[in-house]
Design an enzyme around this catalytic site. Structure first.
Site, mmCIF file in Angstrom:
data_model
loop_
_atom_site.group_PDB
_atom_site.id
_atom_site.type_symbol
_atom_site.label_atom_id
_atom_site.label_comp_id
_atom_site.label_asym_id
_atom_site.label_seq_id
_atom_site.Cartn_x
_atom_site.Cartn_y
_atom_site.Cartn_z
ATOM 1 N N ALA A 66 0.827 -1.204 0.000
ATOM 2 C CA ALA A 66 0.000 0.000 0.000
ATOM 3 C C ALA A 66 0.865 1.259 0.000
ATOM 4 O O ALA A 66 1.949 1.288 0.590
ATOM 5 C CB ALA A 66 -0.914 0.006 1.217
ATOM 6 N N GLU A 135 4.155 -7.661 7.684
ATOM 7 C CA GLU A 135 3.167 -6.852 8.396
ATOM 8 C C GLU A 135 3.204 -6.978 9.914
ATOM 9 O O GLU A 135 3.042 -5.961 10.623
ATOM 10 C CB GLU A 135 1.752 -7.180 7.878
ATOM 11 C CG GLU A 135 1.422 -6.588 6.521
ATOM 12 C CD GLU A 135 1.883 -7.439 5.354
ATOM 13 O OE1 GLU A 135 1.490 -7.156 4.206
ATOM 14 O OE2 GLU A 135 2.649 -8.402 5.591
#
Length: 264
Positions: A66, A135
């Site tokens: 992202a 993540e």
């Protein structure tokens, strides 16, 4: 078709879709989402397209996930159109088309980059590429399909190690585990992907497309067996991505220090 963030070209029966933001390590913003998704939708409708290659520009990163800069400005990573939103991250991860898709991984595929790779049917990579879901190191989790697709495509224990530690594996390791189909030097990546695509394109198109739908469980452009996983994924996202730890992870990264987790 295509825009400043996504380049689209045709080579015979093969469409090549390139995320064209090398200055941002090909991070995904709304223009990437829309450009990739539009290209895939067009490919699926075009009887002359028999295979799609998805790659990134430059040699640093396939896709860095992202676009955090866009997010920091309050921008959405998806278009307003609900049909296009349903395509999922990068206009791709929930976009189940009948045409075979090959990921040509031109650099590191970490986070969203690996999730794009997992969503493709086949993959080739440069020999310097790394694959991982980092993540958890930032207080997040791989919410674009990574946490449930990786265990489907790797031995369970290996997938769990990658998911829980956030540590990457090399291209050679990915090849040995069957995560990708081939490794190539950087200068030969697209040629390697094209050779694989052309092996597909010489076959009967309707036979290939039916075979893909059956193998991947695609029904009317969706994958019903994944619906429960996506539903749980949305619920977990609401918990994790609104937590204090999800703010601490990126902040600690920006400040170049170890994060202090609170489990809340």
């Amino acid at each position: 078709m295509g825009n400043d963030a996504v380049a689209v070209e045709r080579r015979g029966h093969v469409m090549i879709v390139t995320i064209n933001r090398p200055e941002a390590r090909n991070a995904v913003n709304r223009f990437v989402h829309e450009g990739v998704g539009d290209a895939l939708a067009a490919a699926d409708k075009d009887p002359e397209v028999r295979c799609v290659i998805v790659t990134g520009a430059g040699d640093r990163s396939f896709c860095a996930g992202a676009d955090l800069v866009a997010l920091s400005r309050g921008e959405s990573l998806a278009p307003d159109d609900p049909v296009k939103q349903a395509w999922g991250f990068a206009g791709l991860v929930s976009h189940a088309i009948s045409k075979p898709m090959i990921a040509a991984v031109n650099g590191h595929a970490l986070g969203g980059g690996l999730e794009i790779t997992l969503a493709c049917d086949l993959a080739v990579a440069v020999d310097t590429a790394q694959f991982g879901l980092p993540e958890p190191k930032r207080g997040l989790f791989a919410a674009a399909g990574g946490v449930f697709r990786l265990p489907e495509q790797l031995p369970k224990k290996i997938a769990m190690e990658m998911i829980l530690t956030g540590d990457p594996i090399s291209a050679e390791r990915a090849l040995s585990l069957g995560l990708i189909n081939a490794v190539a030097p950087a200068g030969s990546l697209i040629d390697t992907a094209m050779a694989l695509a052309e092996r597909i394109a010489v076959n009967a198109p309707l036979s290939v497309q039916a075979s893909k739908r059956m193998a991947q469980g695609i029904v009317d452009g969706t994958v019903p067996r994944e619906e429960a996983a996506w539903k749980q994924n949305r619920a977990e996202t609401r918990v994790v991505f609104t937590s204090a730890d999800s703010r601490e992870g990126p902040k600690a990264f920006a400040e170049k220090r170890a994060p202090v987790w609170q489990a809340k």
